[in-house]
Design a protein around this motif. Structure first.
Motif, short mmCIF file in Angstrom:
data_model
loop_
_atom_site.label_atom_id
_atom_site.label_comp_id
_atom_site.label_asym_id
_atom_site.label_seq_id
_atom_site.Cartn_x
_atom_site.Cartn_y
_atom_site.Cartn_z
N PRO A 174 0.84 -1.20 0.00
CA PRO A 174 0.00 0.00 0.00
C PRO A 174 0.88 1.25 0.00
N LEU A 175 0.32 2.33 -0.50
CA LEU A 175 1.08 3.57 -0.62
C LEU A 175 1.60 4.03 0.73
N SER A 176 0.80 3.91 1.78
CA SER A 176 1.26 4.37 3.10
C SER A 176 2.50 3.59 3.55
N MET A 177 2.54 2.30 3.28
CA MET A 177 3.71 1.49 3.64
C MET A 177 4.92 1.88 2.79
N GLN A 178 4.70 2.14 1.51
CA GLN A 178 5.79 2.58 0.64
C GLN A 178 6.37 3.90 1.12
N LEU A 179 5.50 4.82 1.53
CA LEU A 179 5.97 6.12 2.00
C LEU A 179 6.72 6.00 3.33
N LEU A 180 6.25 5.11 4.20
CA LEU A 180 6.93 4.90 5.48
C LEU A 180 8.34 4.33 5.25
N VAL A 181 8.44 3.36 4.38
CA VAL A 181 9.75 2.78 4.07
C VAL A 181 10.64 3.82 3.39
N SER A 182 10.06 4.66 2.54
CA SER A 182 10.83 5.72 1.89
C SER A 182 11.35 6.73 2.91
N LEU A 183 10.53 7.06 3.91
CA LEU A 183 10.97 7.98 4.96
C LEU A 183 12.12 7.37 5.76
N TRP A 196 18.06 6.47 -6.07
CA TRP A 196 17.67 5.78 -7.29
C TRP A 196 16.84 4.54 -6.95
N CYS A 197 17.27 3.79 -5.93
CA CYS A 197 16.51 2.60 -5.53
C CYS A 197 15.12 2.97 -5.02
N VAL A 198 15.03 4.03 -4.24
CA VAL A 198 13.72 4.46 -3.74
C VAL A 198 12.84 4.90 -4.91
N GLY A 199 13.43 5.56 -5.88
CA GLY A 199 12.65 6.07 -7.02
C GLY A 199 12.06 4.98 -7.89
N ILE A 200 12.76 3.85 -8.05
CA ILE A 200 12.25 2.79 -8.93
C ILE A 200 11.69 1.60 -8.16
N TRP A 201 11.71 1.68 -6.85
CA TRP A 201 11.39 0.57 -5.98
C TRP A 201 9.93 0.12 -6.09
N LEU A 202 9.71 -1.14 -6.25
CA LEU A 202 8.43 -1.84 -6.18
C LEU A 202 7.46 -1.60 -7.33
N SER A 203 7.22 -0.38 -7.73
CA SER A 203 6.19 -0.20 -8.75
C SER A 203 6.47 1.04 -9.58
N GLU A 204 5.74 1.15 -10.65
CA GLU A 204 5.87 2.29 -11.54
C GLU A 204 5.17 3.53 -10.99
N SER A 205 4.22 3.34 -10.11
CA SER A 205 3.43 4.47 -9.64
C SER A 205 4.01 5.09 -8.38
N ARG A 223 7.39 8.95 -3.42
CA ARG A 223 8.37 8.21 -2.62
C ARG A 223 9.68 8.96 -2.54
N THR A 224 10.12 9.53 -3.67
CA THR A 224 11.37 10.26 -3.69
C THR A 224 11.28 11.52 -2.83
N ALA A 225 10.15 12.20 -2.87
CA ALA A 225 9.97 13.41 -2.05
C ALA A 225 9.97 13.07 -0.57
N VAL A 226 9.34 11.97 -0.18
CA VAL A 226 9.33 11.56 1.22
C VAL A 226 10.73 11.12 1.65
#
Length: 105
Positions: free
Chosen positions: A4-13, A60-69, A74-77
């Motif tokens: 889910p997006l919230s989990m992706q953003l948490l991991v990105s943070l 770079w890994c955060v930017g392409i990580w897991l999905s295209e969307s 994710r990069t901003a967080v």
């Protein structure tokens, strides 16, 4: 595998916090070691290059990580976490360098 997006953003943070700790913590350690080495320019150049490559690879890994969307989100967080780590390390290193009188040198 799509989280889910919230989990992706948490991991990105968390990734941004870790990247910031590596970059600014490494900078602090490098600056502390500069007076002790015979070729400070070489230490500084090597440290700057190494830290920059690690950060670029991490973003770079955060930017392409897991999905295209949600790449830019994710990069901003991740960038926000990087900046938060900078503020935390700046506060920590400033408090360890202040003399007992409370005035900065």
């Amino acid at each position: 595998m799509n989280l889910p997006l919230s989990m992706q953003l948490l991991v990105s943070l968390l990734a941004g916090l870790l990247l910031g700790a590596i970059f600014f913590g490494g900078l602090w350690l490098t600056v502390k070691q500069l007076p002790k080495v015979s070729a400070p320019w070489l230490l500084f150049l090597g440290s700057a290059l190494g830290r920059t490559l690690i950060i670029l690879a991490g973003f770079w890994c955060v930017g392409i990580w897991l999905s295209e969307s949600f790449r830019w989100q994710r990069t901003a967080v991740c960038l926000a976490g990087f900046i938060i780590a900078r503020m935390m390390i700046t506060r920590y290193t400033r408090s360890t360098n202040v003399p007992a009188t409370g005035k900065s040198a």
